[in-house]
Design a protein around this motif. Structure first.
Motif, mmCIF file in Angstrom:
data_model
loop_
_atom_site.group_PDB
_atom_site.id
_atom_site.type_symbol
_atom_site.label_atom_id
_atom_site.label_comp_id
_atom_site.label_asym_id
_atom_site.label_seq_id
_atom_site.Cartn_x
_atom_site.Cartn_y
_atom_site.Cartn_z
ATOM 1 N N LEU A 16 0.804 -1.226 0.000
ATOM 2 C CA LEU A 16 0.000 0.000 0.000
ATOM 3 C C LEU A 16 0.835 1.273 0.000
ATOM 4 O O LEU A 16 0.291 2.371 0.102
ATOM 5 N N GLN A 17 2.142 1.142 -0.100
ATOM 6 C CA GLN A 17 3.008 2.310 -0.021
ATOM 7 C C GLN A 17 2.690 3.362 -1.088
ATOM 8 O O GLN A 17 2.590 4.547 -0.759
ATOM 9 N N GLU A 19 -0.159 3.995 -2.490
ATOM 10 C CA GLU A 19 -1.439 4.598 -2.115
ATOM 11 C C GLU A 19 -1.265 5.558 -0.939
ATOM 12 O O GLU A 19 -1.835 6.654 -0.926
ATOM 13 N N ARG A 20 -0.464 5.182 0.039
ATOM 14 C CA ARG A 20 -0.206 6.074 1.178
ATOM 15 C C ARG A 20 0.495 7.343 0.727
ATOM 16 O O ARG A 20 0.183 8.442 1.187
ATOM 17 N N THR A 21 1.441 7.191 -0.197
ATOM 18 C CA THR A 21 2.159 8.358 -0.710
ATOM 19 C C THR A 21 1.207 9.287 -1.450
ATOM 20 O O THR A 21 1.237 10.509 -1.270
ATOM 21 N N ALA A 24 -0.926 11.087 1.046
ATOM 22 C CA ALA A 24 -0.153 12.119 1.743
ATOM 23 C C ALA A 24 -0.028 13.374 0.880
ATOM 24 O O ALA A 24 -0.154 14.500 1.379
#
Length: 110
Positions: A16-17, A19-21, A24
């Motif tokens: 999910l990195q 998507e998190r970026t 953010a």
């Protein structure tokens, strides 16, 4: 018990990195938008002078610059399962926009 080899870069699971970026960057863009709108509101509430109009124009210009950098980065992160690092130019632009908005805020309050 057998040990598995670490994943190779070709088979990397980003999870999910990305998507998190992307989220953010969306939150940061929203915060930047709120700052720009509040700065414009503050300038309009006072009295419209040449200095306040210039400050509003500069705030809008800086906001649009940050919006462009953020949109480009969100598109890059969303289009690739393994996006590369942010370019130095984009990082410097984002940092300069943030510092400029802080400076404009201090100038408008002071």
């Amino acid at each position: 018990m057998t040990e598995s080899a670490p994943p190779t870069p070709a088979h990397r699971d980003p999870g999910l990195q990305p998507e998190r970026t992307r989220l953010a960057w969306r939150r940061t863009t929203l915060s930047c938008t709120v700052v720009a709108v509040l700065a414009g509101r503050q300038a309009a509430i006072e009295q419209l002078t040449v200095a306040s109009l210039v400050a509003m124009a500069l705030t809008t210009f800086v906001w649009l610059g940050f919006l462009g950098v953020a949109h480009r980065r969100m598109r890059t992160v969303g289009s690739s399962p393994s996006p590369g690092p942010m370019s130095v130019r984009a990082a410097v632009t984002a940092a300069a926009c943030t510092v400029a908005l802080a400076g404009f805020a201090v100038a408008m309050v002071g």
